[in-house]
Design an enzyme around this catalytic site. Structure first.
Site, PDB file in Angstrom:
ATOM      1  N   GLN A  18      51.635 -45.327 -91.108  1.00 55.86           N
ATOM      2  CA  GLN A  18      52.312 -44.611 -90.020  1.00 55.86           C
ATOM      3  C   GLN A  18      51.881 -45.166 -88.664  1.00 55.86           C
ATOM      4  O   GLN A  18      50.725 -45.548 -88.478  1.00 55.86           O
ATOM      5  CB  GLN A  18      51.959 -43.118 -90.079  1.00 55.86           C
ATOM      6  CG  GLN A  18      52.513 -42.383 -91.280  1.00 55.86           C
ATOM      7  CD  GLN A  18      54.026 -42.210 -91.223  1.00 55.86           C
ATOM      8  OE1 GLN A  18      54.660 -42.312 -90.178  1.00 55.86           O
ATOM      9  NE2 GLN A  18      54.619 -41.960 -92.375  1.00 55.86           N
ATOM     10  N   GLY A  71      45.938 -46.320 -96.625  1.00 57.82           N
ATOM     11  CA  GLY A  71      47.178 -47.001 -96.228  1.00 57.82           C
ATOM     12  C   GLY A  71      48.195 -46.056 -95.612  1.00 57.82           C
ATOM     13  O   GLY A  71      49.343 -46.425 -95.369  1.00 57.82           O
ATOM     14  N   LYS A  72      47.773 -44.803 -95.352  1.00 56.31           N
ATOM     15  CA  LYS A  72      48.731 -43.829 -94.815  1.00 56.31           C
ATOM     16  C   LYS A  72      49.003 -44.074 -93.327  1.00 56.31           C
ATOM     17  O   LYS A  72      50.085 -43.792 -92.843  1.00 56.31           O
ATOM     18  CB  LYS A  72      48.190 -42.402 -95.005  1.00 56.31           C
ATOM     19  CG  LYS A  72      48.133 -41.959 -96.465  1.00 56.31           C
ATOM     20  CD  LYS A  72      47.415 -40.624 -96.617  1.00 56.31           C
ATOM     21  CE  LYS A  72      47.498 -40.106 -98.043  1.00 56.31           C
ATOM     22  NZ  LYS A  72      46.705 -38.878 -98.245  1.00 56.31           N
ATOM     23  N   VAL A  73      47.971 -44.542 -92.634  1.00 52.81           N
ATOM     24  CA  VAL A  73      48.091 -44.775 -91.191  1.00 52.81           C
ATOM     25  C   VAL A  73      47.724 -46.225 -90.896  1.00 52.81           C
ATOM     26  O   VAL A  73      46.745 -46.751 -91.439  1.00 52.81           O
ATOM     27  CB  VAL A  73      47.163 -43.806 -90.407  1.00 52.81           C
ATOM     28  CG1 VAL A  73      47.122 -44.151 -88.929  1.00 52.81           C
ATOM     29  CG2 VAL A  73      47.605 -42.361 -90.601  1.00 52.81           C
TER      30      VAL A  73
END
Ligand SMILES: NC(=O)c1ccc[n+]([C@@H]2O[C@H](COP(=O)([O-])OP(=O)(O)OC[C@H]3O[C@@H](n4cnc5c(N)ncnc54)[C@H](O)[C@@H]3O)[C@@H](O)[C@H]2O)c1
Length: 404
Positions: free
Chosen positions: A304, A332-334
């Site tokens: 993100q 790996g979300k941000v």
């Protein structure tokens, strides 16, 4: 490499008052850098300030400052035209009136493009569409007496059991057996179909812009729930199944559609951001879109671009509700390069949401509605195509995937 010897000056603090400036600079080379922030000396509050100005001028430290930073991040960066914004809603927000006061205006202004809510937020939203009153009470009330008086309590909010809850359920059950619900679907479609009814109830009751589902229906904002069975909507879907109702919720549709929005935002050359109100499963459901892209579909992506969370949850328990944006980087979300822009404000959504909504509406003009609901098929096709191109996989039966 030899270890640097520890500074011998660490143990005591030298008096620098008599020292010439050039020597001070040598002794404290990073002092100016650390003290480069704005001076904290706000003007006296007069009572005539505009709210957005008050936030800018007086929310200067601690969670007040985080809230100001969140307002500024949302308004100056996240509302840029190329940013697709997902918003997660946990906690009892619609019973507190935040649907009417804040979420509906955010939807109408194009400040939110897709939503993941607890089912409860969307269920209780129906009372507002139906014009069944939800009333202020007190957290000190005697719950046995409330029960005897046919009332249920959400902290300091009261709802009639028979004339609000049961009445809503009765109408909901009548709707869920209608022909358009007799199939398997994701929750965006379920809520879109319910939103059409909610919009009609609003119109008939003569109440305008009180329902999140109705506003989302009109604006084409897809609304998901991360735990479809865990609310009175889910309970009524399950009850209907016992009677042979054909409605089936397929959570995988939701996982893939939400992932498709994030990928589409990136592939169009734009950016993706999340506004997380509270934690819980809506927060993870929104954030897991990136791991779904990277880890499961094996598509190259970075996370993100914007992360803004309001929560009461601490990070040190390991729970997702309090997990920080930097922890999200590790999954790996941000995007790690975007971490400086991430904001977490530790406060109650009932305080922060009206303030942020006001700030954004005061400082930013409405955005063009993205209407993602109508683009689900197109975006799903693009996601599927990229998945097979990257992985070179076949279908599970060994056939070639059909990619048009
Ligand atoms: N009648 C219903 O349909 C009904 C009623 C209540 C709950 N539920 C279900 O129970 C589940 C849990 O929902 P929930 O709403 O209790 O969420 P939740 O308590 O799971 O919220 C998750 C986290 O968000 C944070 N949070 C909650 N409220 C906050 C606030 N005001 N300010 C800041 N942070 C806040 C807290 O850290 C909390 O642990 C959902 O699946 C919901 O649908 C259903």
């Amino acid at each position: 490499m030899a270890k640097k010897a520890p500074s011998t000056t660490r143990g005591y603090r030298e008096d620098l008052s008599e020292m010439p400036d050039w020597m001070k600079k040598k002794k404290c080379p990073n002092r100016d850098k650390f003290l480069a922030g704005a001076r904290i000396q706000p003007r006296n509050i007069k009572g005539k300030e505009k709210l957005a100005d008050l936030i800018d001028a007086t929310f200067l430290a601690y969670n007040g400052a985080r809230l100001r930073e969140g307002c500024q991040l949302f308004t100056t960066k996240m509302l840029e035209p190329d940013v697709t914004i997902g918003m997660s809603l946990s906690g009892a927000l619609t019973p507190a009136g935040l649907g009417c006061s804040a979420i509906v205006p955010l939807i109408k202004a194009g400040f939110v493009d897709w939503i993941v809510a607890t089912g409860a937020n969307l269920y209780h939203d129906l009372h507002f569409a139906l014009n069944y009153p939800v009333r202020a009470g007190s957290f000190k009330m005697d719950d046995t007496e409330l029960r005897d008086n046919d009332i249920v309590r959400v902290y300091d909010v009261l709802l009639g059991y028979s004339d609000c809850l049961m009445a809503t359920d009765e109408i909901l059950r009548g709707i869920l057996v209608q022909p358009e619900f007799q199939k398997e679907m994701g929750t965006a479609e379920l809520h879109y179909l319910l939103g059409r009814y909610a919009a009609e109830w609003e119109r008939k009751a003569g109440v305008k812009d009180v329902s999140v589902l109705a506003a989302a229906y009109r604006a084409g904002v897809p609304c998901y729930t991360s735990s479809p069975g865990d609310s009175t909507i889910g309970m009524n879907v399950a009850g209907g199944e016992l009677r042979g109702n054909k409605l089936r919720i397929n959570a995988s549709i939701d996982v893939n559609e939400t992932t498709a929005y994030v990928l589409a935002a990136k592939r169009s050359g734009g950016r993706s951001g999340v506004v997380l109100w509270g934690g819980g499963s809506p927060k993870n459901f929104m954030l897991q879109t990136e791991p779904q892209i990277q880890e499961v579909l094996r598509i190259k992506e970075y996370g993100q671009d914007f992360f803004l969370q309001v929560t009461d949850a601490r990070p040190d328990t390991g729970g997702l509700s309090g997990a920080t944006p930097s922890e999200a980087v590790s999954w790996g979300k941000v995007d790690p390069n975007r971490l400086p822009d991430a904001v977490v404000c530790y406060t109650d959504t009932t305080i922060a949401m009206p303030l942020l909504t006001h700030y954004a509406l005061a400082r930013h003009k409405p955005r063009k509605l993205r209407r993602l609901y109508g683009q689900r098929d197109k975006m799903m096709k693009a996601l599927t195509k990229e998945y097979f191109l990257h992985t070179k996989l076949k279908m599970v039966d060994g056939s070639d995937p059909v990619l048009d």
